[in-house]
Scaffold this motif. Structure first.
Motif, short mmCIF file in Angstrom:
data_model
loop_
_atom_site.label_atom_id
_atom_site.label_comp_id
_atom_site.label_asym_id
_atom_site.label_seq_id
_atom_site.Cartn_x
_atom_site.Cartn_y
_atom_site.Cartn_z
N TYR A 201 0.84 -1.19 0.00
CA TYR A 201 0.00 0.00 0.00
C TYR A 201 0.88 1.24 0.00
O TYR A 201 2.10 1.16 0.21
CB TYR A 201 -0.91 0.00 1.24
N THR A 202 0.26 2.39 -0.23
CA THR A 202 0.95 3.67 -0.14
C THR A 202 0.47 4.43 1.09
O THR A 202 -0.55 4.07 1.70
CB THR A 202 0.73 4.51 -1.41
N ASP A 203 1.17 5.51 1.44
CA ASP A 203 0.86 6.20 2.70
C ASP A 203 -0.52 6.84 2.70
O ASP A 203 -1.10 7.08 3.77
CB ASP A 203 1.93 7.23 3.03
N GLY A 204 -1.07 7.12 1.51
CA GLY A 204 -2.40 7.71 1.48
C GLY A 204 -3.47 6.82 2.08
O GLY A 204 -4.52 7.31 2.51
N LEU A 205 -3.21 5.50 2.12
CA LEU A 205 -4.19 4.58 2.69
C LEU A 205 -4.22 4.66 4.21
O LEU A 205 -5.28 4.48 4.82
CB LEU A 205 -3.86 3.15 2.26
N VAL A 206 -3.08 4.94 4.85
CA VAL A 206 -3.00 4.82 6.30
C VAL A 206 -2.76 6.14 7.03
O VAL A 206 -2.86 6.20 8.25
CB VAL A 206 -1.90 3.81 6.69
N GLU A 207 -2.40 7.20 6.31
CA GLU A 207 -2.04 8.45 6.97
C GLU A 207 -2.89 9.60 6.45
O GLU A 207 -3.05 9.78 5.25
CB GLU A 207 -0.56 8.77 6.75
N THR A 208 -3.45 10.38 7.35
CA THR A 208 -4.20 11.58 7.02
C THR A 208 -3.78 12.69 7.96
O THR A 208 -2.94 12.50 8.85
CB THR A 208 -5.73 11.35 7.16
N ARG A 209 -4.37 13.85 7.82
CA ARG A 209 -4.05 14.97 8.71
C ARG A 209 -4.47 14.70 10.15
O ARG A 209 -3.96 15.30 11.08
CB ARG A 209 -4.71 16.25 8.20
N THR A 210 -5.42 13.81 10.34
CA THR A 210 -5.93 13.52 11.68
C THR A 210 -5.53 12.14 12.18
O THR A 210 -5.93 11.75 13.27
CB THR A 210 -7.48 13.63 11.69
N ARG A 211 -4.74 11.39 11.40
CA ARG A 211 -4.34 10.05 11.81
C ARG A 211 -2.91 9.78 11.40
O ARG A 211 -2.53 9.97 10.25
CB ARG A 211 -5.27 9.01 11.16
N PHE B 129 0.50 7.43 10.65
CA PHE B 129 0.58 6.18 9.90
C PHE B 129 0.61 4.98 10.84
O PHE B 129 0.18 3.88 10.47
CB PHE B 129 1.78 6.17 8.94
N ASP B 130 1.10 5.15 12.09
CA ASP B 130 1.04 4.05 13.06
C ASP B 130 -0.41 3.66 13.34
O ASP B 130 -0.76 2.47 13.38
CB ASP B 130 1.74 4.43 14.36
N GLN B 131 -1.24 4.68 13.55
CA GLN B 131 -2.66 4.42 13.78
C GLN B 131 -3.30 3.83 12.54
O GLN B 131 -4.15 2.93 12.63
CB GLN B 131 -3.37 5.72 14.18
N GLY B 132 -2.91 4.32 11.37
CA GLY B 132 -3.48 3.82 10.13
C GLY B 132 -3.11 2.37 9.87
O GLY B 132 -3.93 1.58 9.37
N ILE B 133 -1.87 1.99 10.19
CA ILE B 133 -1.45 0.60 10.00
C ILE B 133 -2.21 -0.32 10.94
O ILE B 133 -2.60 -1.44 10.57
CB ILE B 133 0.07 0.47 10.18
N LEU B 134 -2.47 0.14 12.17
CA LEU B 134 -3.28 -0.66 13.10
C LEU B 134 -4.68 -0.87 12.53
O LEU B 134 -5.26 -1.97 12.62
CB LEU B 134 -3.34 0.02 14.46
N ALA B 135 -5.26 0.20 11.95
CA ALA B 135 -6.59 0.07 11.35
C ALA B 135 -6.55 -0.88 10.15
O ALA B 135 -7.49 -1.66 9.94
CB ALA B 135 -7.08 1.45 10.92
N LEU B 136 -5.47 -0.84 9.36
CA LEU B 136 -5.33 -1.75 8.23
C LEU B 136 -5.26 -3.19 8.71
O LEU B 136 -5.93 -4.08 8.16
CB LEU B 136 -4.07 -1.38 7.43
N ARG B 137 -4.48 -3.44 9.74
CA ARG B 137 -4.35 -4.79 10.29
C ARG B 137 -5.69 -5.29 10.81
O ARG B 137 -6.05 -6.47 10.63
CB ARG B 137 -3.29 -4.83 11.38
N SER B 138 -6.43 -4.40 11.45
CA SER B 138 -7.74 -4.78 11.98
C SER B 138 -8.69 -5.18 10.85
O SER B 138 -9.43 -6.15 10.94
CB SER B 138 -8.32 -3.63 12.79
N ALA B 139 -8.65 -4.40 9.75
CA ALA B 139 -9.52 -4.69 8.62
C ALA B 139 -9.15 -6.00 7.95
O ALA B 139 -10.01 -6.79 7.54
CB ALA B 139 -9.47 -3.55 7.62
N LEU B 140 -7.84 -6.28 7.84
CA LEU B 140 -7.39 -7.51 7.21
C LEU B 140 -7.68 -8.74 8.06
O LEU B 140 -7.78 -9.86 7.54
CB LEU B 140 -5.89 -7.43 6.91
N ALA B 141 -7.78 -8.55 9.37
CA ALA B 141 -8.02 -9.68 10.27
C ALA B 141 -9.45 -10.18 10.21
O ALA B 141 -9.73 -11.33 10.59
CB ALA B 141 -7.67 -9.29 11.71
#
Length: 433
Positions: free
Chosen positions: A376-386, A388-400
């Motif tokens: 993935y690219t950083d646009g998937l996991v990082e925003t102005r309010t989140r 990338f650490d938080q975004g990667i956790l959300a990605l892992r949660s979705a994949l699980a």
């Protein structure tokens, strides 16, 4: 403007300084507009060519790269004739035709020397390469001028002009004018090609709904590799700097490339098209992932504009249930196991592409059937309010979470940020069933 005259020939006026025509994504239309300025007035007929390499891979070669021992290969964009009763010029020299100019031809020599060349008639080698109809048409002219088109030190194409019997033959002052014209024409055509590529990128990304992409039957020796991908531009943009590619490799293996050019919009898309083409070609050579990244970095450093790019390249071997992977300044891949557990692959990201020459390491991981690899690219996991650490956790949660197929998972991930996307978003999922 200065008039020129040869013997009893008709007078010609040097054309005014060529004003760049309005930008268009159609290089052939751009070439026609330029020839309209030159024919009639400066020449009785003319043709414009663009290097075929520029059309095929999108990379503008350096000035010395257009010719070699085999000459040059170019595509005719447009022709124009002002001679009454010569409607056959377009039939003899059709637009869109690919032409190979021998190394000993006047056209190739002018390209190699980088200056306009005046000649009375094409050489025998050139005449052997064309049709009888074209030879007859060329016989109606007695003076030719070939001018190479360069822009910012890069080769674009060539302008060939001709004058008929009874008209003034080309000479020195015409060659000087043609050099200026060819430079301006080269810049206009290069801009048109860039706009065409940017529009092509936008059109390619507009559907944004690729289905699960299995490797073609017979490519894998054991089972089938399932792949799903999405690439979305930011809200309000038609093109982006992200890309991904899927490359079938020998031995039933498959290469996956995910890249992210800094920025977004047309400029980032233009860099992306060049690097994505280069990355595909390097991967197709079946080089190790670390070597593909190293060579791609060299390509980025050679581009005429600055480029800062992150990239990950993985080679999946379903038969060996393994994956070799290398990265350049990119966020780490994520693995989702069949039992619902996930982990981030611990690997050295390496230096981003486009900074300085560098070497890259690679990791090898176990990829058992049913395990999903997420690039993935950083646009998937990082925003102005989140972060990338938080975004990667959300990605892992979705994949699980249990999923029916990769495509629905990929779609949900890509659309998770809603309609107001701040950055390009790319995600690719791969799994050995």
């Amino acid at each position: 403007m200065t008039a020129t005259r040869g013997g009893d020939g008709a007078a010609y006026r040097l054309p005014p300084r060529l004003r760049p025509p309005d930008a268009t994504a159609d290089p052939a239309r751009m070439a026609s507009r330029i020839l309209d300025v030159l024919v009639p007035g400066f020449a009785d007929a003319g043709a414009m060519y663009v290097l075929e390499q520029l059309l095929s891979d999108g990379i503008i070669p350096r000035q010395s790269a257009g010719t070699g021992q085999d000459g040059l290969v170019a595509r005719r964009l447009a022709t124009r004739s002002a001679i009454a009763g010569q409607p056959a010029l377009g039939a003899a020299f059709p637009s869109g035709e690919v032409v190979a100019f021998g190394a000993d031809s006047h056209s190739s020599r002018c390209f190699g020397d980088g200056v306009p060349t005046i000649f009375d008639r094409p050489g025998s080698g050139e005449l052997q390469r064309i049709s009888p109809e074209a030879k007859t048409t060329l016989g109606g002219f007695t003076s030719f001028l070939a001018a190479p088109m360069f822009t910012r030190g890069a080769a674009v194409g060539m302008l060939i002009l001709a004058r008929a019997p009874g008209s003034a033959a080309f000479h020195g002052i015409d060659a000087q004018a043609a050099a200026d014209l060819a430079g301006r024409a080269g810049a206009a055509v290069a801009d048109s090609l860039a706009l065409m590529r940017q529009r092509s990128v936008a059109e390619a990304l507009r559907p944004l709904q690729p289905a699960v992409t299995p490797v073609p039957p017979g490519q894998l020796e054991h089972g089938r590799l399932e792949i799903a991908g999405r690439c979305l531009p930011p809200t309000g943009c038609e093109a982006c700097g992200d890309w991904y590619d899927i490359i079938p490799l020998p031995g039933g293996r498959t290469g996956l490339i995910v890249g992210d050019v800094m920025g977004h919009g047309p400029l980032a898309a233009a860099v992306m098209t060049r690097l994505s083409a280069a990355a595909y070609e390097l991967a197709d050579l079946d080089l190790p992932p670390s070597e593909v990244i190293r060579q791609l970095n060299r390509t980025a450093l050679a581009l005429p504009q600055d480029a800062l790019v992150s990239c990950t390249y993985a080679v999946i071997d379903p038969a060996g249930q393994s994956c070799a992977i290398a990265a350049a300044g990119h966020l780490p891949p994520v693995l989702a196991m069949p039992d619902g557990t996930t982990r981030v692959i611990d690997m050295f990201a390496g230096q981003s592409i486009g900074v300085t020459p560098a070497s890259y390491g690679q990791a090898r991981i176990r990829l058992r059937p049913g395990t999903t690899l997420a690039l993935y690219t950083d646009g998937l996991v990082e925003t102005r309010t989140r972060t990338f650490d938080q975004g990667i956790l959300a990605l892992r949660s979705a994949l699980a979470r249990p999923r029916r197929d990769l495509d629905s998972t990929c779609e949900e991930l890509a659309r998770s940020s809603g309609e107001d996307r701040e950055d390009d978003i790319t995600v690719v999922l791969a799994r050995i069933p």
